[in-house]
Scaffold this active site. Structure first.
Site, PDB file in Angstrom:
ATOM      1  N   PHE A 115      27.914 -18.069  58.907  1.00 52.29           N
ATOM      2  CA  PHE A 115      27.473 -18.949  60.115  1.00 52.29           C
ATOM      3  C   PHE A 115      28.504 -19.564  60.670  1.00 52.29           C
ATOM      4  O   PHE A 115      29.821 -19.512  60.313  1.00 52.29           O
ATOM      5  CB  PHE A 115      26.533 -20.169  59.386  1.00 52.29           C
ATOM      6  CG  PHE A 115      27.118 -20.963  58.539  1.00 52.29           C
ATOM      7  CD1 PHE A 115      27.482 -20.754  57.289  1.00 52.29           C
ATOM      8  CD2 PHE A 115      27.227 -22.413  59.252  1.00 52.29           C
ATOM      9  CE1 PHE A 115      27.786 -21.590  56.190  1.00 52.29           C
ATOM     10  CE2 PHE A 115      28.052 -23.289  58.152  1.00 52.29           C
ATOM     11  CZ  PHE A 115      28.401 -22.904  56.855  1.00 52.29           C
TER      12      PHE A 115
ATOM     13  N   ASP B  98      29.914 -32.339  53.580  1.00 55.00           N
ATOM     14  CA  ASP B  98      30.393 -32.482  54.880  1.00 55.00           C
ATOM     15  C   ASP B  98      31.604 -31.402  55.296  1.00 55.00           C
ATOM     16  O   ASP B  98      32.506 -31.442  54.246  1.00 55.00           O
ATOM     17  CB  ASP B  98      30.472 -33.680  55.417  1.00 55.00           C
ATOM     18  CG  ASP B  98      30.643 -34.063  56.945  1.00 55.00           C
ATOM     19  OD1 ASP B  98      29.632 -33.602  57.737  1.00 55.00           O
ATOM     20  OD2 ASP B  98      31.742 -34.313  57.503  1.00 55.00           O
TER      21      ASP B  98
HETATM   22  P1  ITT Z   1      24.021 -30.964  57.482  1.00 55.51           P
HETATM   23  O1  ITT Z   1      24.520 -31.931  57.626  1.00 55.51           O
HETATM   24  O2  ITT Z   1      22.529 -30.801  57.279  1.00 55.51           O
HETATM   25  O3  ITT Z   1      24.619 -30.221  56.004  1.00 55.51           O
HETATM   26  P2  ITT Z   1      25.433 -29.591  59.610  1.00 55.51           P
HETATM   27  O4  ITT Z   1      25.698 -28.163  60.093  1.00 55.51           O
HETATM   28  O5  ITT Z   1      25.450 -30.692  60.434  1.00 55.51           O
HETATM   29  O6  ITT Z   1      24.292 -29.661  58.390  1.00 55.51           O
HETATM   30  P3  ITT Z   1      28.194 -30.580  58.692  1.00 55.51           P
HETATM   31  O7  ITT Z   1      28.050 -31.923  59.733  1.00 55.51           O
HETATM   32  O8  ITT Z   1      28.892 -30.433  57.768  1.00 55.51           O
HETATM   33  O9  ITT Z   1      26.930 -29.505  58.625  1.00 55.51           O
HETATM   34  O10 ITT Z   1      29.043 -29.636  59.996  1.00 55.51           O
HETATM   35  C1  ITT Z   1      29.531 -28.362  59.505  1.00 55.51           C
HETATM   36  C2  ITT Z   1      29.909 -27.725  60.634  1.00 55.51           C
HETATM   37  O11 ITT Z   1      31.160 -27.117  60.375  1.00 55.51           O
HETATM   38  C3  ITT Z   1      28.818 -26.275  60.933  1.00 55.51           C
HETATM   39  O12 ITT Z   1      27.824 -26.575  61.545  1.00 55.51           O
HETATM   40  C4  ITT Z   1      29.928 -25.196  61.192  1.00 55.51           C
HETATM   41  O13 ITT Z   1      30.045 -25.540  62.700  1.00 55.51           O
HETATM   42  C5  ITT Z   1      31.315 -25.503  60.607  1.00 55.51           C
HETATM   43  N1  ITT Z   1      31.405 -24.994  59.296  1.00 55.51           N
HETATM   44  C6  ITT Z   1      31.250 -25.618  57.958  1.00 55.51           C
HETATM   45  N2  ITT Z   1      31.608 -24.780  57.156  1.00 55.51           N
HETATM   46  C7  ITT Z   1      31.536 -23.518  57.595  1.00 55.51           C
HETATM   47  C8  ITT Z   1      31.753 -22.228  57.112  1.00 55.51           C
HETATM   48  O14 ITT Z   1      31.754 -22.105  55.904  1.00 55.51           O
HETATM   49  N3  ITT Z   1      31.688 -21.297  57.968  1.00 55.51           N
HETATM   50  C9  ITT Z   1      31.774 -21.547  59.305  1.00 55.51           C
HETATM   51  N4  ITT Z   1      31.461 -22.741  60.003  1.00 55.51           N
HETATM   52  C10 ITT Z   1      31.610 -23.707  59.173  1.00 55.51           C
END
Ligand code: ITT
EC number: 3.6.1.66
Length: 200
Positions: free
Chosen positions: A155, A72
């Site tokens: 992303f 997360d």
């Molecule tokens: P999963 O729960 O299926 O893994 P998710 O996109 O919902 O996918 P998260 O709840 O962990 O994942 O939310 C992570 C968000 O934080 C992601 O959608 C991005 O907006 C931001 N984020 C996390 N890591 C990032 C990165 O390396 N670069 C840019 N944005 C990031």
């Protein structure tokens, strides 16, 4: 070869996780959660990155009977008191709409000058086994938020986060450059020996 499920439906994350875990030398077959389409999405009801990472990993380990890793992660902005934080993926209201999330954040920070735009990416990486055993570790990438997006790689909020000591945003780094310094890279490199210890 032990199969290890990567509990994410975020395509950008999945690409990074596969590269980071393969570089860490884990001799496991890495499979994305999309290989198990019938398993329902997990509600992220936790209030910390670690709690949500554990929820996702446990849900997939229980459903598949296989060891699962999850992360997360999110962007924490100092002047917003750590927000969007655990709400990063759904900051604009629509889960996973990267462009809308980024545009809303930039609009909210429009009047904030560069010296006050400090922020960091945070990642909690969790391993859960079907017997309920689990571990969780964390990593961070500190930086500053740009006023306009730059770059096409990565992303999420990558086009606006400029890591400390860099002149480029995360979206202008190569995948290998980002993984070497990223919150996700740090967390999963710390988790890799734990996976090796528990799974052999
Ligand atoms: P999963 O729960 O299926 O893994 P998710 O996109 O919902 O996918 P998260 O709840 O962990 O994942 O939310 C992570 C968000 O934080 C992601 O959608 C991005 O907006 C931001 N984020 C996390 N890591 C990032 C990165 O390396 N670069 C840019 N944005 C990031």
């Amino acid at each position: 070869m032990t199969r290890l499920i990567l509990a994410t439906r975020n395509a950008g994350k999945l690409i990074e996780l596969k590269a980071i875990l393969a570089d860490a030398g884990l001799p496991h077959e890495l499979v994305g959660a999309d290989s198990y389409p019938d398993i329902p999405d997990v509600k992220e009801t936790g209030v910390t990155f670690a709690e949500n990472a554990l929820l996702k990993a446990h849900a997939l380990a229980e459903a598949t009977g296989l060891p699962a890793v999850a992360d997360d992660s999110g962007l924490c902005v100092d002047v917003l008191g750590g927000a969007p934080g655990i709400f990063s993926a759904r900051w604009s209201g629509t889960h996973g709409d990267d462009r809308a999330n980024l545009d809303l954040l930039l609009a909210q920070l429009a009047d904030i000058a560069p010296p006050h735009r400090a922020a960091h990416f945070a990642c909690a990486a969790a391993l859960a086994l079907p017997d309920g055993t689990h571990r969780v570790v964390e990593g961070r990438l500190e930086g500053t938020l740009r006023t306009t997006p730059a770059g096409t790689g990565g992303f999420g909020y990558d086009p606006i986060l400029q890591p400390d000591g860099e002149t480029r945003t995360c979206a202008e780094l190569s995948a290998a450059e980002k993984n070497a310094i990223s919150h996700r890279g740090k967390a999963f490199r710390a988790l890799a020996p734990v996976v090796a210890e528990l799974l052999g």
